[in-house]
Design a protein around this motif. Sequence first.
Motif, PDB file in Angstrom:
ATOM      1  N   MET A   1      51.527  -4.494  28.444  1.00  0.00           N
ATOM      2  CA  MET A   1      50.439  -5.402  28.795  1.00  0.00           C
ATOM      3  C   MET A   1      50.291  -6.488  27.733  1.00  0.00           C
ATOM      4  O   MET A   1      50.374  -6.193  26.548  1.00  0.00           O
ATOM      5  CB  MET A   1      49.116  -4.630  28.873  1.00  0.00           C
ATOM      6  N   ASN A   2      50.058  -7.717  28.190  1.00  0.00           N
ATOM      7  CA  ASN A   2      49.733  -8.760  27.228  1.00  0.00           C
ATOM      8  C   ASN A   2      48.245  -8.671  26.870  1.00  0.00           C
ATOM      9  O   ASN A   2      47.523  -7.812  27.396  1.00  0.00           O
ATOM     10  CB  ASN A   2      50.110 -10.152  27.773  1.00  0.00           C
ATOM     11  N   PHE A   3      47.794  -9.560  26.007  1.00  0.00           N
ATOM     12  CA  PHE A   3      46.415  -9.464  25.497  1.00  0.00           C
ATOM     13  C   PHE A   3      45.392  -9.559  26.625  1.00  0.00           C
ATOM     14  O   PHE A   3      44.440  -8.765  26.691  1.00  0.00           O
ATOM     15  CB  PHE A   3      46.163 -10.567  24.468  1.00  0.00           C
ATOM     16  N   ASP A   4      45.565 -10.534  27.520  1.00  0.00           N
ATOM     17  CA  ASP A   4      44.602 -10.733  28.598  1.00  0.00           C
ATOM     18  C   ASP A   4      44.572  -9.526  29.541  1.00  0.00           C
ATOM     19  O   ASP A   4      43.499  -9.093  29.975  1.00  0.00           O
ATOM     20  CB  ASP A   4      44.930 -11.998  29.390  1.00  0.00           C
ATOM     21  N   GLU A   5      45.744  -8.984  29.864  1.00  0.00           N
ATOM     22  CA  GLU A   5      45.808  -7.818  30.743  1.00  0.00           C
ATOM     23  C   GLU A   5      45.166  -6.602  30.082  1.00  0.00           C
ATOM     24  O   GLU A   5      44.472  -5.815  30.738  1.00  0.00           O
ATOM     25  CB  GLU A   5      47.271  -7.512  31.093  1.00  0.00           C
ATOM     26  N   LEU A   6      45.384  -6.465  28.780  1.00  0.00           N
ATOM     27  CA  LEU A   6      44.796  -5.347  28.035  1.00  0.00           C
ATOM     28  C   LEU A   6      43.274  -5.447  28.031  1.00  0.00           C
ATOM     29  O   LEU A   6      42.580  -4.443  28.241  1.00  0.00           O
ATOM     30  CB  LEU A   6      45.327  -5.348  26.601  1.00  0.00           C
ATOM     31  N   LYS A   7      42.770  -6.632  27.820  1.00  0.00           N
ATOM     32  CA  LYS A   7      41.315  -6.832  27.808  1.00  0.00           C
ATOM     33  C   LYS A   7      40.712  -6.493  29.167  1.00  0.00           C
ATOM     34  O   LYS A   7      39.689  -5.799  29.251  1.00  0.00           O
ATOM     35  CB  LYS A   7      40.966  -8.262  27.404  1.00  0.00           C
ATOM     36  N   ILE A   8      41.324  -6.961  30.236  1.00  0.00           N
ATOM     37  CA  ILE A   8      40.821  -6.677  31.582  1.00  0.00           C
ATOM     38  C   ILE A   8      40.827  -5.168  31.844  1.00  0.00           C
ATOM     39  O   ILE A   8      39.847  -4.602  32.347  1.00  0.00           O
ATOM     40  CB  ILE A   8      41.666  -7.412  32.640  1.00  0.00           C
ATOM     41  N   PHE A   9      41.925  -4.515  31.469  1.00  0.00           N
ATOM     42  CA  PHE A   9      42.061  -3.074  31.683  1.00  0.00           C
ATOM     43  C   PHE A   9      40.990  -2.296  30.916  1.00  0.00           C
ATOM     44  O   PHE A   9      40.299  -1.444  31.487  1.00  0.00           O
ATOM     45  CB  PHE A   9      43.462  -2.625  31.240  1.00  0.00           C
ATOM     46  N   LEU A  10      40.829  -2.592  29.634  1.00  0.00           N
ATOM     47  CA  LEU A  10      39.875  -1.856  28.807  1.00  0.00           C
ATOM     48  C   LEU A  10      38.425  -2.174  29.175  1.00  0.00           C
ATOM     49  O   LEU A  10      37.559  -1.300  29.123  1.00  0.00           O
ATOM     50  CB  LEU A  10      40.128  -2.140  27.326  1.00  0.00           C
ATOM     51  N   ASP A  11      38.158  -3.420  29.563  1.00  0.00           N
ATOM     52  CA  ASP A  11      36.811  -3.771  30.013  1.00  0.00           C
ATOM     53  C   ASP A  11      36.450  -2.984  31.268  1.00  0.00           C
ATOM     54  O   ASP A  11      35.318  -2.478  31.396  1.00  0.00           O
ATOM     55  CB  ASP A  11      36.704  -5.274  30.299  1.00  0.00           C
ATOM     56  N   GLU A  12      37.394  -2.872  32.187  1.00  0.00           N
ATOM     57  CA  GLU A  12      37.148  -2.129  33.424  1.00  0.00           C
ATOM     58  C   GLU A  12      36.900  -0.653  33.137  1.00  0.00           C
ATOM     59  O   GLU A  12      35.995  -0.038  33.715  1.00  0.00           O
ATOM     60  CB  GLU A  12      38.336  -2.290  34.380  1.00  0.00           C
ATOM     61  N   LYS A  13      37.713  -0.073  32.250  1.00  0.00           N
ATOM     62  CA  LYS A  13      37.557   1.343  31.931  1.00  0.00           C
ATOM     63  C   LYS A  13      36.268   1.610  31.156  1.00  0.00           C
ATOM     64  O   LYS A  13      35.590   2.622  31.374  1.00  0.00           O
ATOM     65  CB  LYS A  13      38.769   1.836  31.124  1.00  0.00           C
ATOM     66  N   ALA A  14      35.923   0.703  30.251  1.00  0.00           N
ATOM     67  CA  ALA A  14      34.671   0.862  29.504  1.00  0.00           C
ATOM     68  C   ALA A  14      33.486   0.825  30.456  1.00  0.00           C
ATOM     69  O   ALA A  14      32.549   1.639  30.353  1.00  0.00           O
ATOM     70  CB  ALA A  14      34.540  -0.235  28.457  1.00  0.00           C
ATOM     71  N   ASP A  15      33.520  -0.080  31.410  1.00  0.00           N
ATOM     72  CA  ASP A  15      32.449  -0.194  32.391  1.00  0.00           C
ATOM     73  C   ASP A  15      32.392   1.038  33.291  1.00  0.00           C
ATOM     74  O   ASP A  15      31.303   1.503  33.664  1.00  0.00           O
ATOM     75  CB  ASP A  15      32.658  -1.450  33.243  1.00  0.00           C
ATOM     76  N   PHE A  16      33.541   1.591  33.606  1.00  0.00           N
ATOM     77  CA  PHE A  16      33.618   2.767  34.489  1.00  0.00           C
ATOM     78  C   PHE A  16      33.025   4.008  33.818  1.00  0.00           C
ATOM     79  O   PHE A  16      32.249   4.749  34.430  1.00  0.00           O
ATOM     80  CB  PHE A  16      35.076   3.028  34.875  1.00  0.00           C
ATOM     81  N   TYR A  17      33.368   4.239  32.556  1.00  0.00           N
ATOM     82  CA  TYR A  17      32.925   5.463  31.874  1.00  0.00           C
ATOM     83  C   TYR A  17      31.537   5.337  31.254  1.00  0.00           C
ATOM     84  O   TYR A  17      30.860   6.342  31.019  1.00  0.00           O
ATOM     85  CB  TYR A  17      33.938   5.868  30.798  1.00  0.00           C
TER      86      TYR A  17
END
Length: 254
Positions: A1-17
């Motif tokens: 994952m590039n930086f932008d993809e990583l941010k989107i992924f982690l933001d989504e997971k943080a919001d989910f949990y």
Amino acid sequence: MNFDELKIFLDEKADFYNNPEFIEQDPIQIPHGFSSKQDIEIAGFLAATISWGNRKSIINDAEKMMSFMDHSPFDFVKNVTRKDLDLLEGKSIHRTFTGEDFREFILNLKRIYQENDSLENLFLMKENEHNFYHALERFRSQFLGETIHRSHKHVSSTYKNSSAKRLMMFLRWMVRKDRKGVDFGTWENLDQKYLSIPLDVHTGNISRKLNLLRRKQNDWKAVEELDLILRKLNAEDPAKYDFALFGLGVSKDF
């Protein structure tokens, strides 16, 4: 994952949990049983102190501590005498945290609250500090005092390169604030932008899988390495990614 993809992924997971259901299975449910600032911080500090191993056992053992304090931790701490704590002699609280350790913690808290209205005062940062490295050591020194006791091993030292996972988790609970209702955000004199991840096996393993962390040990140097990336992802709230990394590690869905 590039930086932008990583941010989107982690933001989504943080919001989910990061939601109220998280409370039901986490030691943070212990301080959530109280409403006053001092009750919350005492319950939170004690629950965080024994937060290693099975989460169900942690919660059960933390509940026993609250029961011993008549579910009024601040009132109990203010008025307790040494004689009141004789019942803790020889007791087991949680794994290597003994009744004697619990007694010492209560007496330390009593001393602290005779001089402070909140534990927050012991964690205050100084000018030009960019994380809690020094503040955690100052807290350790003030909380433990000058006496030597076996309970000292239950308060980690960042100066000995510990990640201080349990203290960082306690800080996240008390300092971090959002609209989700999991963290309390009751300590308003500390800025959440300086928080670090409570680094443990789960968060460490996932961080390495995501190439956020290269260091193999879960120590303070690893905490600072992780800070460099997480603060780029969100400079104002880097600790929110604890939900993503811990949640992914526990759920094993990554």
